[in-house]
Design a protein around this motif. Structure first.
Motif, PDB file in Angstrom:
ATOM      1  N   THR A  84      -2.334 -10.433  23.781  1.00 26.13           N
ATOM      2  CA  THR A  84      -2.328 -11.667  23.722  1.00 26.13           C
ATOM      3  C   THR A  84      -0.898 -12.627  24.210  1.00 26.13           C
ATOM      4  N   TYR A  97      -0.505 -15.347  27.576  1.00 25.68           N
ATOM      5  CA  TYR A  97       0.599 -17.243  27.447  1.00 25.68           C
ATOM      6  C   TYR A  97       1.477 -16.821  28.346  1.00 25.68           C
ATOM      7  N   SER A 106      -3.088 -23.772  21.247  1.00 25.17           N
ATOM      8  CA  SER A 106      -3.493 -23.341  20.409  1.00 25.17           C
ATOM      9  C   SER A 106      -3.555 -23.308  19.258  1.00 25.17           C
ATOM     10  N   THR A 107      -4.325 -23.263  18.656  1.00 27.17           N
ATOM     11  CA  THR A 107      -4.533 -23.473  16.641  1.00 27.17           C
ATOM     12  C   THR A 107      -4.229 -21.503  15.793  1.00 27.17           C
ATOM     13  N   ASP A 108      -3.746 -20.957  17.188  1.00 26.19           N
ATOM     14  CA  ASP A 108      -3.087 -19.762  16.355  1.00 26.19           C
ATOM     15  C   ASP A 108      -1.812 -19.873  16.221  1.00 26.19           C
ATOM     16  N   ARG A 109      -1.704 -19.335  15.016  1.00 25.39           N
ATOM     17  CA  ARG A 109      -0.260 -19.533  14.107  1.00 25.39           C
ATOM     18  C   ARG A 109       0.969 -18.998  14.398  1.00 25.39           C
ATOM     19  N   TRP A 110       0.476 -17.577  15.329  1.00 19.97           N
ATOM     20  CA  TRP A 110       1.569 -17.060  16.198  1.00 19.97           C
ATOM     21  C   TRP A 110       1.570 -17.646  17.494  1.00 19.97           C
ATOM     22  N   ALA A 111       0.717 -18.821  18.089  1.00 19.01           N
ATOM     23  CA  ALA A 111       1.530 -18.761  19.107  1.00 19.01           C
ATOM     24  C   ALA A 111       2.000 -20.174  18.961  1.00 19.01           C
ATOM     25  N   ARG A 138       4.741 -20.492  16.242  1.00 18.88           N
ATOM     26  CA  ARG A 138       5.446 -20.344  15.975  1.00 18.88           C
ATOM     27  C   ARG A 138       6.740 -19.984  17.431  1.00 18.88           C
ATOM     28  N   THR A 139       5.521 -18.914  18.252  1.00 17.08           N
ATOM     29  CA  THR A 139       6.164 -19.121  19.816  1.00 17.08           C
ATOM     30  C   THR A 139       6.831 -20.180  20.212  1.00 17.08           C
TER      31      THR A 139
END
Length: 384
Positions: free
Chosen positions: A256, A260, A276-281, A283-284
């Motif tokens: 992951t 990026y 992205s729709t990913d929460r980690w992405a 937040r990053t």
């Protein structure tokens, strides 16, 4: 400096000396003793460390070295106060003050970085076993020292990071060298975001060698100090048997992060994260938007250049970079001065970065940081 044994020096742990040096048995023992500042390094501390470590290099009775930090949360006079905090980095309030004052204070700041990077190089190349008890906060200059150790000990309390982009700086003290050697593109991720990791991640990313329960540290330190060793090889054998054999490295999946942080430009990285729709992405991406846009670009280039450099060449590059952090835009115009002002001095947490956004940084702005201000043969770290 003190030559008193550990059980006696506990009573003096809040005394004036910012670094305590001891000789016990065949060990050289170092305690960073500035707990109220999270053991942040001053110029005097760096010079004391350099002088003592150089002396111990040439002392045949010193077979190995260990370093730890004191803990402001521990009750003074207890063994627990001797662990729980390693080193939060350099004294950034001094950086801010010196940069604004100019003159002799700015010259002292320049000397600080030259001496600190020299210390880091010495630890990396130390000819004897060197153990770093990286308990509690391990950031910035603490990483510079700890990553050079031949044995890097972490605990469940370890909080490790290179958070410099948040104050308009870059991950120096050899950060280019040791972060670029993390698996995949973890180095770019840690350098740009300043993310805080724990012991298990540190082991997985190659930034630690062994995890030890924090409760064991006082006894482990005392065992080193009281055990009879007859050679440095005997110390290494004890380390291999008592510590490294217990270490359990966790699996390291970097897919992951790599997806990026392998991208070519800072803007490409942020655009992909924000798409992205990913929460980690997401937040990053939000974290990166708070960092100095200019220093994000400098940092990405630093990590990628350092991947093919020796440690000495990386430190010389970083010495050039840090010079420009305070001289390319002097005084209040410095990104670093502004970052420290906002996060540490005034604490308004709203740094006025210039440029304000990642999209405003040009290639020329970043490239200027890599141009040496010194003529050939005049670099302050030319002798590394």
């Amino acid at each position: 400096m003190t030559n008193e044994p550990v059980n006696k020096d506990i009573k003096a742990i809040d005394a004036k000396p910012e670094v305590l040096f001891e000789r016990r048995g065949n060990m050289g023992l170092i305690t960073l003793n500035r707990p109220k500042a999270l053991n942040a390094l001053s110029l005097a501390m760096v010079r004391e460390l350099l002088a003592t470590l150089r002396a111990w290099c040439d002392d045949p009775t010193v077979l190995a070295v260990a370093i730890r930090g004191t803990n402001k949360a521990g009750r003074p006079g207890t063994a627990e106060s001797l662990f729980g905090g390693f080193c939060a980095g350099g004294d950034i309030r001094f950086f801010h003050q010196a940069a604004l004052a100019g003159g002799a204070e700015l010259a002292a700041l320049d000397e600080f970085f030259t001496d600190e990077y020299t210390l880091d190089h010495l630890i990396h190349s130390y000819p004897k076993p060197f153990m770093a008890f990286m308990d509690g906060v391990v950031m910035g200059g603490g990483m510079g020292m700890g990553q050079g150790a031949s044995v890097r000990i972490v605990t469940e309390r370890t909080k490790m990071a290179m958070p410099e982009t948040a104050i308009g700086l870059f991950p120096d003290v050899g950060g280019g060298y040791f972060l670029s050697r993390c698996p995949g593109h973890v180095g770019e991720y840690l350098a740009l975001t300043g993310a805080v990791i724990g012991a298990d991640e540190a082991l997985a990313y190659g930034l630690a060698d062994v995890k030890v329960a924090a409760a064991r540290l006082p006894a482990l330190w005392e065992s080193l100090a009281t055990r009879a060793f007859d050679s440095s090889a005997a110390v290494e054998q004890w380390i291999a048997t008592e510590l490294i054999s217990e270490s359990d490295r966790t699996a390291c999946a970097t897919g992951t992060i790599d997806a990026y942080f392998s991208l070519l430009r800072v803007k490409h990285i942020v655009d992909a994260l924000e798409a992205s729709t990913d929460r980690w992405a997401l937040r990053t991406a939000a974290a990166l938007r708070k960092r100095s846009p200019l220093m994000l670009h400098v940092t990405l280039e630093q990590i990628r250049r350092a991947r093919t450099m020796t440690l000495a060449d990386d430190l010389r590059m970083e010495r050039t970079l840090v010079h420009h952090c305070f001289h390319l835009r002097p005084g209040e115009r410095s990104e670093t001065v502004e970052g420290i002002r906002a996060l540490v001095v005034d604490k308004d947490y709203t740094p006025k970065w210039s440029p304000a956004r990642i999209e405003g940084v040009t290639a020329a702005m970043s490239a200027a940081f890599f141009e040496s201000p010194w003529l050939d043969g005049e670099h302050p770290l030319r002798n590394l």
